[in-house]
Write an enzyme that holds these catalytic residues in place. Structure first.
Site, PDB file in Angstrom:
ATOM      1  CG  ASP A 112     -64.524 -15.683  27.696  1.00  0.00           C
ATOM      2  OD1 ASP A 112     -64.080 -15.346  28.805  1.00  0.00           O
ATOM      3  OD2 ASP A 112     -63.868 -15.581  26.646  1.00  0.00           O
TER       4      ASP A 112
ATOM      5  NE  ARG B 186     -64.028 -12.682  32.907  1.00  0.00           N
ATOM      6  CZ  ARG B 186     -63.849 -13.459  31.826  1.00  0.00           C
ATOM      7  NH1 ARG B 186     -64.580 -13.305  30.731  1.00  0.00           N
ATOM      8  NH2 ARG B 186     -62.941 -14.408  31.845  1.00  0.00           N
TER       9      ARG B 186
END
Ligand code: FDA
Length: 309
Positions: free
Chosen positions: A130, A180
Protein backbone atom coordinates in the site's frame (compact mmCIF):
# COMPACT_ATOMS: atom_id res chain seq x y z
CA UNK A 1 -15.68 20.60 4.44
CA UNK A 2 -17.45 17.53 5.80
CA UNK A 3 -14.42 15.52 4.69
CA UNK A 4 -12.14 17.73 6.80
CA UNK A 5 -14.54 17.45 9.75
CA UNK A 6 -14.42 13.65 9.55
CA UNK A 7 -10.62 13.70 9.37
CA UNK A 8 -10.61 15.95 12.43
CA UNK A 9 -13.02 13.67 14.29
CA UNK A 10 -10.84 10.68 13.43
CA UNK A 11 -8.09 12.23 15.58
CA UNK A 12 -10.40 12.52 18.62
CA UNK A 13 -10.04 9.51 20.88
CA UNK A 14 -13.47 10.03 22.49
CA UNK A 15 -15.14 9.71 19.06
CA UNK A 16 -13.08 6.85 17.71
CA UNK A 17 -13.51 4.94 21.00
CA UNK A 18 -17.31 4.99 20.71
CA UNK A 19 -17.14 3.91 17.07
CA UNK A 20 -14.59 1.19 17.84
CA UNK A 21 -16.68 -0.13 20.75
CA UNK A 22 -19.91 -0.25 18.83
CA UNK A 23 -19.00 -0.68 15.19
CA UNK A 24 -18.51 -4.42 15.09
CA UNK A 25 -20.99 -5.20 17.88
CA UNK A 26 -23.79 -3.41 16.06
CA UNK A 27 -22.69 -4.35 12.61
CA UNK A 28 -22.23 -0.99 10.83
CA UNK A 29 -18.46 -1.45 10.47
CA UNK A 30 -19.10 -4.78 8.75
CA UNK A 31 -20.15 -2.90 5.67
CA UNK A 32 -16.46 -2.07 4.95
CA UNK A 33 -14.51 -4.48 7.17
CA UNK A 34 -14.67 -8.26 6.80
CA UNK A 35 -14.37 -8.76 10.57
CA UNK A 36 -11.80 -8.67 13.34
CA UNK A 37 -10.17 -12.08 12.79
CA UNK A 38 -8.31 -13.79 9.95
CA UNK A 39 -11.09 -16.42 9.93
CA UNK A 40 -13.61 -13.65 9.17
CA UNK A 41 -11.44 -12.45 6.28
CA UNK A 42 -11.04 -15.99 4.92
CA UNK A 43 -14.82 -16.54 5.06
CA UNK A 44 -15.38 -13.28 3.12
CA UNK A 45 -12.67 -14.30 0.64
CA UNK A 46 -14.30 -17.68 0.00
CA UNK A 47 -17.54 -15.91 -0.80
CA UNK A 48 -15.76 -13.50 -3.16
CA UNK A 49 -13.83 -16.32 -4.85
CA UNK A 50 -17.17 -18.07 -5.46
CA UNK A 51 -18.15 -14.94 -7.40
CA UNK A 52 -14.88 -15.20 -9.40
CA UNK A 53 -13.26 -12.27 -7.61
CA UNK A 54 -9.70 -12.59 -6.36
CA UNK A 55 -8.84 -10.95 -3.04
CA UNK A 56 -6.06 -8.98 -1.44
CA UNK A 57 -6.12 -9.39 2.33
CA UNK A 58 -5.18 -6.39 4.41
CA UNK A 59 -4.54 -6.72 8.14
CA UNK A 60 -5.56 -3.30 9.39
CA UNK A 61 -3.17 -1.19 11.45
CA UNK A 62 -0.59 1.52 10.89
CA UNK A 63 2.62 2.90 12.39
CA UNK A 64 4.11 0.46 14.87
CA UNK A 65 6.83 1.89 17.12
CA UNK A 66 8.90 -1.08 18.32
CA UNK A 67 10.85 -3.87 16.65
CA UNK A 68 8.75 -6.39 18.58
CA UNK A 69 5.52 -5.01 17.11
CA UNK A 70 7.02 -5.03 13.60
CA UNK A 71 8.02 -8.67 14.05
CA UNK A 72 4.50 -9.55 15.21
CA UNK A 73 2.97 -7.87 12.16
CA UNK A 74 5.37 -9.59 9.79
CA UNK A 75 4.45 -12.95 11.36
CA UNK A 76 0.80 -12.15 10.94
CA UNK A 77 1.35 -11.32 7.23
CA UNK A 78 3.06 -14.68 6.78
CA UNK A 79 0.18 -16.46 8.56
CA UNK A 80 -2.21 -14.73 6.15
CA UNK A 81 -0.27 -16.05 3.16
CA UNK A 82 -0.19 -19.55 4.61
CA UNK A 83 -3.91 -19.45 5.36
CA UNK A 84 -4.70 -18.36 1.80
CA UNK A 85 -2.56 -21.24 0.58
CA UNK A 86 -4.04 -23.81 2.96
CA UNK A 87 -7.57 -22.83 1.93
CA UNK A 88 -6.51 -22.75 -1.75
CA UNK A 89 -7.98 -19.28 -2.13
CA UNK A 90 -7.32 -17.00 -5.09
CA UNK A 91 -5.63 -14.14 -3.33
CA UNK A 92 -2.58 -12.23 -2.22
CA UNK A 93 -1.86 -9.83 0.65
CA UNK A 94 -1.49 -6.07 0.86
CA UNK A 95 1.05 -4.76 3.35
CA UNK A 96 1.75 -1.36 4.91
CA UNK A 97 5.41 -0.59 5.48
CA UNK A 98 4.71 1.54 8.58
CA UNK A 99 3.41 -1.68 10.14
CA UNK A 100 6.85 -3.19 9.56
CA UNK A 101 8.86 -0.48 11.28
CA UNK A 102 9.33 2.13 8.51
CA UNK A 103 9.07 4.95 11.09
CA UNK A 104 12.13 3.91 13.07
CA UNK A 105 14.24 1.46 11.03
CA UNK A 106 13.96 1.38 7.23
CA UNK A 107 16.53 -1.45 7.04
CA UNK A 108 14.52 -3.67 9.37
CA UNK A 109 11.34 -2.80 7.48
CA UNK A 110 12.97 -3.76 4.15
CA UNK A 111 14.23 -7.03 5.63
CA UNK A 112 10.68 -7.94 6.77
CA UNK A 113 9.16 -6.89 3.44
CA UNK A 114 11.72 -9.07 1.64
CA UNK A 115 11.04 -12.04 3.92
CA UNK A 116 7.28 -11.76 3.32
CA UNK A 117 7.73 -11.43 -0.45
CA UNK A 118 10.07 -14.47 -0.43
CA UNK A 119 7.51 -16.50 1.49
CA UNK A 120 4.77 -15.43 -0.92
CA UNK A 121 6.92 -16.29 -3.96
CA UNK A 122 7.67 -19.75 -2.52
CA UNK A 123 3.90 -20.37 -2.50
CA UNK A 124 3.43 -18.92 -5.98
CA UNK A 125 1.68 -15.92 -4.44
CA UNK A 126 2.41 -12.22 -4.28
CA UNK A 127 2.47 -9.16 -2.08
CA UNK A 128 1.24 -5.65 -2.83
CA UNK A 129 2.55 -2.64 -0.93
CA UNK A 130 0.00 0.00 0.00
CA UNK A 131 1.09 3.62 -0.38
CA UNK A 132 0.66 5.67 2.79
CA UNK A 133 1.00 9.42 3.53
CA UNK A 134 3.42 11.52 1.44
CA UNK A 135 6.04 11.50 4.20
CA UNK A 136 6.62 7.83 3.28
CA UNK A 137 6.49 7.93 -0.53
CA UNK A 138 10.23 8.03 -1.24
CA UNK A 139 11.15 5.42 1.37
CA UNK A 140 8.34 3.15 0.18
CA UNK A 141 9.52 3.44 -3.41
CA UNK A 142 13.13 2.52 -2.52
CA UNK A 143 12.05 -0.51 -0.49
CA UNK A 144 9.68 -1.55 -3.26
CA UNK A 145 12.46 -1.29 -5.86
CA UNK A 146 14.79 -3.46 -3.80
CA UNK A 147 12.17 -6.13 -3.07
CA UNK A 148 10.63 -6.14 -6.56
CA UNK A 149 14.04 -6.65 -8.21
CA UNK A 150 14.19 -9.99 -6.38
CA UNK A 151 10.49 -10.89 -6.45
CA UNK A 152 9.07 -9.59 -9.69
CA UNK A 153 5.40 -10.18 -8.80
CA UNK A 154 5.54 -7.68 -5.95
CA UNK A 155 3.13 -4.79 -6.56
CA UNK A 156 2.95 -1.19 -5.37
CA UNK A 157 0.10 1.33 -5.00
CA UNK A 158 0.69 4.74 -6.56
CA UNK A 159 -1.44 7.82 -5.86
CA UNK A 160 -2.84 9.98 -8.66
CA UNK A 161 -3.14 13.08 -6.45
CA UNK A 162 0.63 13.43 -5.89
CA UNK A 163 2.53 15.81 -8.20
CA UNK A 164 5.44 13.38 -8.28
CA UNK A 165 3.61 10.25 -9.42
CA UNK A 166 4.06 10.64 -13.21
CA UNK A 167 7.85 10.82 -12.63
CA UNK A 168 7.74 7.86 -10.23
CA UNK A 169 5.96 5.79 -12.87
CA UNK A 170 8.77 6.48 -15.37
CA UNK A 171 11.37 5.68 -12.71
CA UNK A 172 9.68 2.31 -12.03
CA UNK A 173 9.01 1.40 -15.68
CA UNK A 174 12.31 -0.52 -16.25
CA UNK A 175 11.20 -2.98 -13.53
CA UNK A 176 7.98 -3.80 -15.50
CA UNK A 177 6.14 -3.83 -12.18
CA UNK A 178 2.58 -4.38 -11.08
CA UNK A 179 1.29 -0.92 -10.14
CA UNK A 180 -2.06 -0.30 -8.46
CA UNK A 181 -3.36 3.10 -9.47
CA UNK A 182 -5.43 4.78 -6.72
CA UNK A 183 -6.57 8.38 -6.31
CA UNK A 184 -5.00 8.74 -2.84
CA UNK A 185 -6.71 8.58 0.56
CA UNK A 186 -4.67 10.91 2.81
CA UNK A 187 -4.90 14.64 3.44
CA UNK A 188 -1.88 16.20 1.73
CA UNK A 189 -0.89 19.88 1.31
CA UNK A 190 -0.99 21.66 -2.10
CA UNK A 191 2.82 21.53 -2.24
CA UNK A 192 2.70 17.74 -2.72
CA UNK A 193 -0.77 16.94 -4.07
CA UNK A 194 -3.48 18.44 -6.27
CA UNK A 195 -6.53 19.40 -4.22
CA UNK A 196 -9.56 19.40 -6.55
CA UNK A 197 -11.40 16.25 -7.54
CA UNK A 198 -11.30 17.38 -11.21
CA UNK A 199 -7.47 17.63 -11.05
CA UNK A 200 -7.13 14.25 -9.32
CA UNK A 201 -9.35 12.72 -11.99
CA UNK A 202 -7.35 14.35 -14.79
CA UNK A 203 -4.13 12.90 -13.32
CA UNK A 204 -5.79 9.54 -12.81
CA UNK A 205 -6.92 9.35 -16.43
CA UNK A 206 -3.44 10.25 -17.76
CA UNK A 207 -1.72 7.77 -15.46
CA UNK A 208 -4.18 5.01 -16.37
CA UNK A 209 -3.34 5.55 -20.05
CA UNK A 210 0.38 5.31 -19.22
CA UNK A 211 0.00 2.19 -17.10
CA UNK A 212 -1.95 0.53 -19.91
CA UNK A 213 0.84 1.14 -22.47
CA UNK A 214 2.40 -2.31 -22.12
CA UNK A 215 5.32 -1.54 -19.78
CA UNK A 216 3.48 -2.44 -16.56
CA UNK A 217 0.94 -4.82 -15.10
CA UNK A 218 -1.70 -2.23 -14.19
CA UNK A 219 -4.30 -2.62 -11.47
CA UNK A 220 -6.96 0.04 -12.02
CA UNK A 221 -8.23 0.58 -8.48
CA UNK A 222 -11.26 2.86 -8.35
CA UNK A 223 -15.05 2.94 -8.04
CA UNK A 224 -15.33 6.04 -10.20
CA UNK A 225 -17.46 5.19 -13.23
CA UNK A 226 -15.81 7.86 -15.39
CA UNK A 227 -12.34 6.46 -14.61
CA UNK A 228 -13.57 2.90 -15.20
CA UNK A 229 -15.10 3.89 -18.55
CA UNK A 230 -11.86 5.62 -19.56
CA UNK A 231 -9.78 2.52 -18.71
CA UNK A 232 -12.25 0.17 -20.38
CA UNK A 233 -12.18 2.28 -23.57
CA UNK A 234 -8.35 2.12 -23.68
CA UNK A 235 -8.41 -1.63 -23.08
CA UNK A 236 -10.87 -2.03 -25.96
CA UNK A 237 -9.04 0.32 -28.36
CA UNK A 238 -5.60 -1.18 -27.68
CA UNK A 239 -7.05 -4.73 -27.63
CA UNK A 240 -5.27 -5.48 -24.36
CA UNK A 241 -5.69 -9.16 -23.42
CA UNK A 242 -7.66 -9.82 -20.21
CA UNK A 243 -4.66 -11.39 -18.45
CA UNK A 244 -2.52 -8.24 -18.83
CA UNK A 245 -4.34 -6.02 -16.32
CA UNK A 246 -6.88 -6.13 -13.51
CA UNK A 247 -9.41 -3.92 -11.82
CA UNK A 248 -9.46 -3.58 -8.05
CA UNK A 249 -12.17 -2.39 -5.69
CA UNK A 250 -12.64 -2.23 -1.95
CA UNK A 251 -14.70 -4.71 0.06
CA UNK A 252 -18.26 -3.44 0.48
CA UNK A 253 -18.01 -0.51 -1.95
CA UNK A 254 -20.06 -0.34 -5.16
CA UNK A 255 -20.92 -4.03 -5.25
CA UNK A 256 -23.05 -3.26 -8.32
CA UNK A 257 -19.97 -2.07 -10.22
CA UNK A 258 -17.97 -5.05 -9.00
CA UNK A 259 -20.57 -7.37 -10.54
CA UNK A 260 -20.60 -5.33 -13.75
CA UNK A 261 -16.81 -5.48 -14.18
CA UNK A 262 -16.76 -9.24 -13.64
CA UNK A 263 -19.78 -9.66 -15.91
CA UNK A 264 -17.81 -7.97 -18.70
CA UNK A 265 -15.00 -10.50 -18.34
CA UNK A 266 -12.37 -8.27 -16.68
CA UNK A 267 -10.26 -9.66 -13.84
CA UNK A 268 -11.28 -8.12 -10.52
CA UNK A 269 -9.52 -8.19 -7.15
CA UNK A 270 -11.25 -7.11 -3.96
CA UNK A 271 -9.23 -5.48 -1.19
CA UNK A 272 -10.44 -7.20 1.99
CA UNK A 273 -9.52 -5.41 5.24
CA UNK A 274 -9.85 -7.09 8.61
CA UNK A 275 -8.49 -6.78 12.15
CA UNK A 276 -9.15 -5.06 15.43
CA UNK A 277 -7.43 -1.79 14.41
CA UNK A 278 -10.11 -0.85 11.92
CA UNK A 279 -11.15 2.61 13.12
CA UNK A 280 -8.75 4.90 11.10
CA UNK A 281 -9.45 2.90 7.92
CA UNK A 282 -13.17 3.09 8.58
CA UNK A 283 -13.00 6.88 9.11
CA UNK A 284 -11.15 7.30 5.78
CA UNK A 285 -13.92 5.40 3.99
CA UNK A 286 -16.52 7.60 5.73
CA UNK A 287 -14.74 10.77 4.67
CA UNK A 288 -14.84 9.68 1.02
CA UNK A 289 -18.60 9.71 0.91
CA UNK A 290 -20.68 11.84 3.29
CA UNK A 291 -23.71 9.58 2.64
CA UNK A 292 -21.85 6.89 4.59
CA UNK A 293 -22.18 9.05 7.72
CA UNK A 294 -25.98 8.93 7.46
CA UNK A 295 -25.67 5.17 7.36
CA UNK A 296 -23.71 5.23 10.66
CA UNK A 297 -26.06 7.72 12.30
CA UNK A 298 -29.04 5.53 11.32
CA UNK A 299 -27.31 2.53 12.90
CA UNK A 300 -26.46 4.39 16.10
CA UNK A 301 -30.02 5.70 16.42
CA UNK A 302 -31.46 2.24 15.79
CA UNK A 303 -29.04 0.90 18.40
CA UNK A 304 -30.22 3.32 21.09
CA UNK A 305 -33.76 1.97 20.69
CA UNK A 306 -32.59 -1.64 20.84
CA UNK A 307 -32.48 -3.50 24.20
CA UNK A 308 -28.80 -3.87 25.28
CA UNK A 309 -27.54 -7.40 25.97
P1 FDA B 1 -14.04 8.69 -5.78
O1 FDA B 1 -13.65 8.98 -4.38
O2 FDA B 1 -14.16 9.81 -6.75
O3 FDA B 1 -15.39 7.88 -5.73
C1 FDA B 1 -16.10 7.50 -6.91
C2 FDA B 1 -17.40 6.85 -6.49
O4 FDA B 1 -17.13 5.62 -5.80
C3 FDA B 1 -18.23 7.65 -5.49
O5 FDA B 1 -19.07 8.58 -6.13
C4 FDA B 1 -19.01 6.55 -4.79
O6 FDA B 1 -20.10 6.11 -5.58
C5 FDA B 1 -18.02 5.41 -4.73
N1 FDA B 1 -17.25 5.45 -3.48
C6 FDA B 1 -15.96 5.82 -3.33
N2 FDA B 1 -15.58 5.69 -2.04
C7 FDA B 1 -16.67 5.25 -1.38
C8 FDA B 1 -16.91 4.92 -0.01
N3 FDA B 1 -15.96 5.05 0.91
N4 FDA B 1 -18.16 4.50 0.32
C9 FDA B 1 -19.13 4.37 -0.61
N5 FDA B 1 -18.95 4.66 -1.92
C10 FDA B 1 -17.75 5.10 -2.29
N6 FDA B 1 -5.34 4.85 -1.17
C11 FDA B 1 -4.08 5.13 -0.78
O7 FDA B 1 -3.76 6.28 -0.51
N7 FDA B 1 -3.16 4.11 -0.69
C12 FDA B 1 -3.46 2.82 -1.02
O8 FDA B 1 -2.60 1.95 -0.95
C13 FDA B 1 -4.79 2.53 -1.45
N8 FDA B 1 -5.17 1.27 -1.80
C14 FDA B 1 -6.39 1.05 -2.39
C15 FDA B 1 -6.72 -0.21 -2.90
C16 FDA B 1 -7.90 -0.37 -3.61
C17 FDA B 1 -8.22 -1.71 -4.18
C18 FDA B 1 -8.77 0.75 -3.82
C19 FDA B 1 -10.02 0.60 -4.65
C20 FDA B 1 -8.48 1.96 -3.26
C21 FDA B 1 -7.32 2.14 -2.53
N9 FDA B 1 -7.01 3.36 -1.95
C22 FDA B 1 -5.73 3.60 -1.52
C23 FDA B 1 -8.07 4.38 -1.74
C24 FDA B 1 -8.14 5.40 -2.85
O9 FDA B 1 -7.02 6.25 -2.78
C25 FDA B 1 -9.42 6.24 -2.76
O10 FDA B 1 -9.41 6.94 -1.54
C26 FDA B 1 -10.71 5.43 -2.83
O11 FDA B 1 -10.60 4.38 -3.74
C27 FDA B 1 -11.89 6.33 -3.30
O12 FDA B 1 -11.61 6.83 -4.58
P2 FDA B 1 -12.34 6.34 -5.92
O13 FDA B 1 -11.27 6.06 -6.91
O14 FDA B 1 -13.25 5.22 -5.68
O15 FDA B 1 -13.05 7.65 -6.45
Amino acid sequence: MLRNAIFWLSTKKSVTRVIAERGMRYGFARRFIAGESLEDALAASKELNRESRAVSLNHLGENVSTAGQARQVSESYISMLRALDRETLDGNISIKLTQLGLDFDAGLCQAYAREIAADAAAMGRSVEMDMEGAAYTEKTLSIFEAVQREFADTGLAIQAYLHRTADDVERLAPLKPKLRLVKGAYREPPSVAVQKKSQVDENYAKLAATLLDGRFFPAIATHDVAMLDHARAIIRERKIPADKYEFQMIYGIRRDLQAQIRGQGHALRIYVPFGTEWCPYFMRRLSERPANCLFIVRNLVAESFRPHP
